[in-house]
Design a protein around this motif. Structure first.
Motif, mmCIF file in Angstrom:
data_model
loop_
_atom_site.group_PDB
_atom_site.id
_atom_site.type_symbol
_atom_site.label_atom_id
_atom_site.label_comp_id
_atom_site.label_asym_id
_atom_site.label_seq_id
_atom_site.Cartn_x
_atom_site.Cartn_y
_atom_site.Cartn_z
ATOM 1 N N SER A 180 45.995 40.344 53.092
ATOM 2 C CA SER A 180 46.442 39.206 52.287
ATOM 3 C C SER A 180 45.272 38.266 52.101
ATOM 4 O O SER A 180 44.260 38.360 52.809
ATOM 5 C CB SER A 180 47.603 38.487 52.979
ATOM 6 N N ASP A 183 43.572 32.446 49.498
ATOM 7 C CA ASP A 183 43.258 31.781 48.239
ATOM 8 C C ASP A 183 44.003 32.402 47.065
ATOM 9 O O ASP A 183 43.742 32.049 45.911
ATOM 10 C CB ASP A 183 41.745 31.855 47.989
ATOM 11 N N ASN A 184 44.893 33.352 47.355
ATOM 12 C CA ASN A 184 45.698 34.014 46.333
ATOM 13 C C ASN A 184 44.843 34.792 45.335
ATOM 14 O O ASN A 184 45.201 34.949 44.161
ATOM 15 C CB ASN A 184 46.573 32.999 45.580
ATOM 16 N N SER A 186 42.998 38.281 43.878
ATOM 17 C CA SER A 186 43.437 39.663 43.712
ATOM 18 C C SER A 186 42.678 40.568 44.678
ATOM 19 O O SER A 186 41.487 40.356 44.937
ATOM 20 C CB SER A 186 43.193 40.125 42.274
ATOM 21 N N ASP A 363 52.300 30.766 43.631
ATOM 22 C CA ASP A 363 52.431 32.080 44.258
ATOM 23 C C ASP A 363 52.243 33.225 43.277
ATOM 24 O O ASP A 363 52.387 34.401 43.663
ATOM 25 C CB ASP A 363 53.814 32.217 44.908
ATOM 26 N N GLY A 365 51.182 36.268 41.384
ATOM 27 C CA GLY A 365 50.293 37.330 41.805
ATOM 28 C C GLY A 365 51.013 38.303 42.719
ATOM 29 O O GLY A 365 52.223 38.209 42.945
ATOM 30 N N LYS A 367 52.014 40.041 46.212
ATOM 31 C CA LYS A 367 52.166 39.807 47.637
ATOM 32 C C LYS A 367 52.538 41.141 48.304
ATOM 33 O O LYS A 367 53.426 41.849 47.823
ATOM 34 C CB LYS A 367 53.247 38.766 47.929
#
Length: 816
Positions: A180, A183-184, A186, A363, A365, A367
């Motif tokens: 994971s 910083d979100n 890819s 959020d 993107g 997960k």
């Protein structure tokens, strides 16, 4: 302690991570997995860091942490064995391998903004693995990369699921590392070869070859260890599945690449060891209850959800073993902390789980939600085989077009819709149509100066229910003013470029220029420049708050050539000898000399100088030129060694009473390395030795010349008095009685004259003896008859060495 020189540490796996703290400071973490046999884990591990921009490098010493982030003691087992089947962590004699997790950390401040930093370390020694050709002493190499130029506040991806230590031979297995990103950003996943390395080779890990004899052959695509080509890695979710075919330890390495705005900004790797055992545990299975999902929400095994829209789904976990005691853990706290999950009938053979969450626009993107299930009934061989199941959740914007975004003032951005074949763009009231690059195109470029809403109409419905949507482009107004760039141009080759930027508060600097130059300081320096450093240097400032850059300003730096200083010189001379210095001629330059305090200097000629010193030692002559452009050359130096004169001294003559024609012995002070020459040369038997013999033919000077290995010359001399020594001696009586004593009358002195005539007469004038050979004499007889006792008369004529003739006469008495 250098990791690759430690004692054998039984390395089973590791991962290297970093976390941004502030400015250019990062905390670096090493997670080290080692088996429980062997020596204790080290108290510290050295990590190297380096970049490809200016080759900066350094080391940090990571200290062993006292507790893990989950509150457990550092060094806790990765998987707890059963009480009736202890692992080597519980009992050193156990054949069941056990593994512990050790964390190390320290902070580092990077010196430069660069698009490729590498952290790396090598840990000794990697365990023996049946899929690798190396032996147990091979170091385990891991690394992480960072781009702090394009992503200055980025933290690396992390792994939320512990590494899998045990699998059953011949049984299907699924696993996910739970990668994971805080910083979100890819992520993508790839399988790479396990690597080895050594300390000092930052970022230079080397692939370890697979075992050659494996059949089917091992490869990184579907058989990184022996699975009979059943291995599969999903590059989007990181989910792995395989059927292990061989018993033993297997090493695999996963690289997680991190992207932001379609540009890679970092990577981490996890190197883990999987122990394949002979066991018969039946593995649990899981299934999603599709009635709990929104219609058409599963696309390519990924659950699609909309931002700001509550979602829920349930799934069932069931073991084929009726007495199974299933224990479930998940990573929702790490990757989706705002979500909730509930489990019913936990620790039975069948568990129901329900996940609920209301994602926000932050959020958006992919997960990776993972659930790990293990059967804790502890069937032989006494370990809990855990399976990890993955539920990818893709959070989509409630808009059909593209994500809302923010740009800096003066920037442009490309809008990218999710779906559609036909597109129509417009600008909502308050915005300017002149900031829209095109109307009927899929990806228009826009450059608003203020916050602007762009309206998109597509020919298909988006997943979240709209075919008309608004994309909000927020414009950060906090953009630094145009900076000012100046320099000390022009700069001579070999000197230092000094760049100056205007002052900036609450912000930083980015410079770039010729020859790959980049820098983040206010006023950078570039020493020892060459012509490659000539050109335009650009400065851009950026705000710490908004991260927005200013426009560019630049300064041109001219590099001036320098003259060349060069001169020829003798390396060795003698004291008071003249040294000839020959400089190359440059009529356009001024010469600056340092003649090392020479006693005599003659520079009357431009292209040749004469120097002499009256003391010995090393003399460093220095030349520097100043060209017409004011640039100084590099120094040229010449070390001249001034040597003392050799010691020439005649120390010995065998005698002083020398007659002309005598042979005498002479000697000089004998010193290694000296060359001798005696004169006049015809006198000497060997005129090149320190000790020799000479024939003295006349009075005069004997001369000694001495030369040492440097060619230095000295002499000594001595005056030789050589007398003719021409007087001869004859006795006044002799006794020719045959007793062998004084029986012959002859000339006693020999060697310095030449006899011409020697005769003897009796008192009547009769010649009784005559000769010209001084070796002969009168024996007192005449015609064989002994002569009477009495007085006789002799006459002698001889030639001296100085060519004089001498006549001598006298009386001799014959006695019987």
């Amino acid at each position: 302690m250098k990791a690759d020189t430690a004692r054998a540490s039984h390395a089973a796996g590791a991962e290297l991570l970093y976390e941004w703290k502030n400015d250019s400071v990062y905390t670096v973490y090493l997670k080290f997995y080692r088996d429980c046999s062997g020596v204790d884990a080290s108290g510290e591990i050295i990590v190297e860091y380096c970049n490809t921009c200016d080759a900066s490098r350094g080391t940090i010493t990571l200290q062993r942490m006292s507790t893990l982030p989950n509150g457990k003691p550092n060094g806790s087992p990765v998987a707890v064995g059963c009480s009736s089947y202890p692992t080597s962590c519980d009992d050193a004699s156990s054949e069941l391998p056990g593994y512990r997790e050790w964390w190390y950390s320290d902070t580092v401040k990077l010196t430069k903004a660069c698009n490729h930093w590498t952290f790396s370390t090598s840990i000794s020694a990697r365990n023996k693995n049946v899929n690798l050709s190396s032996n147990i002493t091979t170091p385990l190499y891991i690394e992480a990369t960072l781009d702090n130029l394009n992503a200055p506040r980025n933290s690396s991806p992390f792994f939320s699921v512990p590494p899998v230590p045990y699998v059953c031979q011949g049984q299907n297995y699924s696993y996910n590392n739970g990668a994971s990103d805080a910083d979100n950003d890819s992520l993508s996943f790839e399988m790479i070869s396990p690597m080895e390395g050594k300390f000092g080779d930052c970022g230079a890990g080397m692939d370890i070859p697979f075992t050659i004899a494996a059949s089917p052959p091992l490869n990184l695509t579907n058989n990184p260890f022996q699975t009979n080509n059943t291995f599969n890695l999903d590059p989007v979710t990181g989910q792995m599945s395989f059927i292990p075919a061989l018993i033993g330890a297997q090493a695999i390495t996963i690289r997680v690449n991190e992207y932001r705005n379609h540009k890679q900004i970092g990577s981490v790797i996890r190197d883990i060891q999987i122990s394949s055992l002979q066991c018969s545990s039946s593995q649990p299975q899981t299934n999603i209850d599709t009635t709990t999902l929104q219609k058409d929400s599963v696309v390519s095994k990924t659950i699609q959800v909309c931002a700001d829209v509550p979602m829920q789904f349930c799934f069932d976990i069931k073991s084929p073993e009726k007495d199974a005691v299933l224990v479930v853990t998940d990573n929702h706290d790490a990757v989706i902390p705002a979500s909730n999950i509930s489990y019913s009938a936990n620790k039975t053979d069948s568990i129901r789980a329900c996940f609920s969450w209301t994602p926000t626009l932050a959020d958006v993107g992919l997960k990776i939600f993972t659930v790990t299930v293990k059967d804790s009934t502890c069937r032989p061989p006494g370990i809990s085989i855990a399976q990890t199941f993955t539920y990818p959740i893709n959070v989509r914007s409630a808009q059909s077009s593209a994500y809302d975004t923010a740009i800096c003032k003066y920037d442009t951005i490309t809008l990218k819709p999710f779906v559609g074949n036909k597109f129509e763009w417009s600008v909502q009231p308050g915005g300017s149509l002149g900031t829209l690059g095109c109307v009927f195109c899929p990806n228009p470029r826009v450059w608003p100066a203020t916050n602007t809403n762009y309206l998109l109409k597509t020919d298909v419905n988006a997943f979240c229910g709209k075919n008309i949507d608004t994309v909000k482009v927020s414009v950060k107004q906090e953009v630094p003013d145009l900076p000012s760039a100046t320099s000390n141009t022009p700069v001579c080759v070999g000197e230092t470029i000094k760049l100056y930027g205007s002052d900036m508060t609450n912000g930083g600097y980015r410079w770039h220029g010729p020859n790959g130059f980049t820098d983040t300081t206010h006023n950078p320096l570039i020493p020892n420049v060459t012509f490659a450093n000539q050109g335009q240097y650009y400065i851009q400032t950026y705000s710490y708050t908004s991260q927005c850059p200013s426009k560019l300003d630049s300064t041109y730096v001219e590099i001036l050539p320098i003259p060349r200083a060069f001169f020829q010189y003798p390396e060795n001379i003698c004291i008071d000898q003249v040294a000839t210095i020959r400089p190359d001629l440059d009529y356009n330059s001024v010469y600056f000399w340092d003649f090392a305090n020479a006693a005599k200097v003659d520079t009357s000629k431009l292209n040749i100088h004469y120097l002499a010193w009256n003391d010995t030692g090393a003399k460093n002559v220095i030349l520097r030129l100043r060209g017409v452009n004011g640039c100084y050359s590099y120094y040229d130096t010449g070390m001249i060694y001034v040597h003392p004169l050799p010691e020439a001294k005649i120390t010995e003559i065998s005698r002083n009473d020398i007659c002309t024609g005598d042979t005498i012995e002479v000697a000089a002070l004998d010193i290694d390395g000296y060359h001798y020459q005696w004169a006049p040369a015809p006198y000497f038997f060997d005129g090149r030795s320190a000790a020799t013999k000479a024939v003295v033919t006349q009075k005069g000077m004997l001369l000694l010349n001495v030369t040492d290995q440097w060619g230095c010359f000295a002499s000594d001399s001595i005056y030789i008095v050589a007398n003719p020594c021409c007087d001869v001696y004859l006795p006044d009586a002799f006794t020719p009685n045959g007793d062998g004593k004084n029986d012959i009358f002859r000339v006693i002195t020999e060697g310095h004259h030449l006899l011409s005539k020697f005769l003897i007469t009796n008192r009547w004038g009769q010649r009784v003896f005559e000769t010209a050979d001084e070796r002969q004499g009168w024996d007192g007889t005449f015609h064989g008859l002994s002569q009477d006792v009495g007085t006789y008369f002799y006459y002698l004529r001889y030639k001296c060495s100085d060519d004089r003739y001498i006549d001598k006469k006298g009386e001799i008495t014959l006695i019987r």
